[in-house]
Write a protein that holds these residues in place. Structure first.
Motif, PDB file in Angstrom:
ATOM      1  N   THR A  82       0.974  -1.139   0.002  1.00  0.00           N
ATOM      2  CA  THR A  82      -0.021  -0.144   0.152  1.00  0.00           C
ATOM      3  C   THR A  82       0.773   1.269  -0.375  1.00  0.00           C
ATOM      4  O   THR A  82       0.463   2.026  -0.235  1.00  0.00           O
ATOM      5  N   ASP A  83       1.798   1.391   0.329  1.00  0.00           N
ATOM      6  CA  ASP A  83       2.303   2.179   0.846  1.00  0.00           C
ATOM      7  C   ASP A  83       3.983   3.040  -0.645  1.00  0.00           C
ATOM      8  O   ASP A  83       4.216   1.807  -1.073  1.00  0.00           O
ATOM      9  N   GLY A 123       1.025   8.645  -3.938  1.00  0.00           N
ATOM     10  CA  GLY A 123       1.623   8.532  -2.926  1.00  0.00           C
ATOM     11  C   GLY A 123       1.796  10.072  -1.993  1.00  0.00           C
ATOM     12  O   GLY A 123       1.114   9.855  -0.742  1.00  0.00           O
ATOM     13  N   GLN A 126      -1.719  14.257  -0.567  1.00  0.00           N
ATOM     14  CA  GLN A 126      -1.606  15.213   0.247  1.00  0.00           C
ATOM     15  C   GLN A 126      -0.101  15.444   1.279  1.00  0.00           C
ATOM     16  O   GLN A 126      -0.737  17.179   1.383  1.00  0.00           O
ATOM     17  N   HIS A 146      -0.791  14.879   9.145  1.00  0.00           N
ATOM     18  CA  HIS A 146      -0.667  13.675   8.117  1.00  0.00           C
ATOM     19  C   HIS A 146       0.772  13.463   8.479  1.00  0.00           C
ATOM     20  O   HIS A 146       1.178  12.184   8.005  1.00  0.00           O
ATOM     21  N   HIS A 177       2.237   6.626   4.137  1.00  0.00           N
ATOM     22  CA  HIS A 177       1.894   5.075   4.414  1.00  0.00           C
ATOM     23  C   HIS A 177       0.646   5.317   4.743  1.00  0.00           C
ATOM     24  O   HIS A 177       0.005   6.073   5.039  1.00  0.00           O
ATOM     25  N   ARG A 178      -0.458   4.312   3.932  1.00  0.00           N
ATOM     26  CA  ARG A 178      -1.738   4.149   3.988  1.00  0.00           C
ATOM     27  C   ARG A 178      -2.298   3.546   5.459  1.00  0.00           C
ATOM     28  O   ARG A 178      -1.866   2.927   6.256  1.00  0.00           O
ATOM     29  N   GLU A 179      -2.898   4.740   5.763  1.00  0.00           N
ATOM     30  CA  GLU A 179      -3.303   4.436   7.747  1.00  0.00           C
ATOM     31  C   GLU A 179      -5.186   4.973   7.526  1.00  0.00           C
ATOM     32  O   GLU A 179      -5.480   6.751   7.530  1.00  0.00           O
ATOM     33  N   GLY A 181      -7.328   4.797   5.966  1.00  0.00           N
ATOM     34  CA  GLY A 181      -8.152   5.827   4.312  1.00  0.00           C
ATOM     35  C   GLY A 181      -7.227   6.620   4.419  1.00  0.00           C
ATOM     36  O   GLY A 181      -7.859   7.278   3.356  1.00  0.00           O
ATOM     37  N   ASP A 182      -6.554   7.415   5.310  1.00  0.00           N
ATOM     38  CA  ASP A 182      -5.895   8.755   4.706  1.00  0.00           C
ATOM     39  C   ASP A 182      -4.479   8.327   4.907  1.00  0.00           C
ATOM     40  O   ASP A 182      -3.398   7.336   4.965  1.00  0.00           O
ATOM     41  N   MET A 183      -3.630   9.399   4.738  1.00  0.00           N
ATOM     42  CA  MET A 183      -1.969   9.185   3.824  1.00  0.00           C
ATOM     43  C   MET A 183      -1.962   9.534   5.287  1.00  0.00           C
ATOM     44  O   MET A 183      -1.683  10.889   6.127  1.00  0.00           O
ATOM     45  N   LYS A 184      -0.162   8.836   5.995  1.00  0.00           N
ATOM     46  CA  LYS A 184       0.424   9.946   7.115  1.00  0.00           C
ATOM     47  C   LYS A 184       2.141   9.522   6.516  1.00  0.00           C
ATOM     48  O   LYS A 184       2.219   8.600   5.459  1.00  0.00           O
TER      49      LYS A 184
END
Length: 186
Positions: A82-83, A123, A126, A146, A177-179, A181-184
């Motif tokens: 995912t990342d 990716g 955001q 984020h 990193h997807r966490e 449903g959001d990006m971190k």
């Protein structure tokens, strides 16, 4: 045993340090704080003399190369699916016409790993939107949502401790990193 299975390597010229100790010392300091089992943890380095077609090219610092998918999996078993991992680079030191290099508002980002292999900013979207915010309140809220602040603090302190202020923007890794449903970003 020193090189990864892919036989890819990273050679640092240490060109701004005539004594050639700063990069090695910084990596040794980094390794003293990190564990090999942590994501993007300990990295082996050593000095090598480089010859190409029997022509001496000089002394370089050879670094063990990260396997991005493997490093992400240390944090989360599904992260490699995912990342993405990007590297911030300086526009005037980068060939912008290479695949995977994107110039966004005078900031360049180079894609090092994406699970789908796409060479775009999906990716990183955001993150780019966040750094472009001009309203202080919106920026602060976005940062809290984020950014992994522990990573930012560690990075900032490490840059200061090693006097790497000439390199604070160039070569900065950004782990998207997807966490939930959001990006971190780490």
């Amino acid at each position: 045993p020193f090189l990864n299975a892919t036989d890819e390597m990273t050679l640092l010229a240490c060109s701004i340090d005539p004594l050639m100790i700063r990069d090695r010392l910084c990596w040794d300091m980094y390794n003293s704080y990190m564990d090999v089992d942590e994501p993007f943890g300990e990295v082996q380095t050593r000095y090598v003399e480089l010859f190409i077609d029997d022509n001496y090219q000089g002394v370089y610092l050879l670094m063990d190369k990260y396997d991005y998918a493997q490093e992400m999996q240390k944090a989360n078993v599904h992260a490699a699916l995912t990342d993405s991992f990007f590297r911030a680079v300086m526009a005037d030191l980068t060939k912008l016409d290479r695949p995977g290099v994107v110039d966004y508002k005078n900031r360049c980002y180079e894609l090092h790993y994406a699970p789908d292999g796409k060479m775009d900013l999906q990716g990183l979207r955001q993150y780019l939107d966040m750094i472009a915010l001009e309203d202080e309140g919106q920026f602060s809220r976005s940062v809290m949502r984020h950014l992994d602040l522990d990573s930012v603090i560690f990075y900032t302190l490490f840059i200061q401790a090693c006097a790497l202020t000439d390199n604070e923007i160039n070569n900065m890794g950004i782990w998207a990193h997807r966490e939930n449903g959001d990006m971190k970003y780490h």
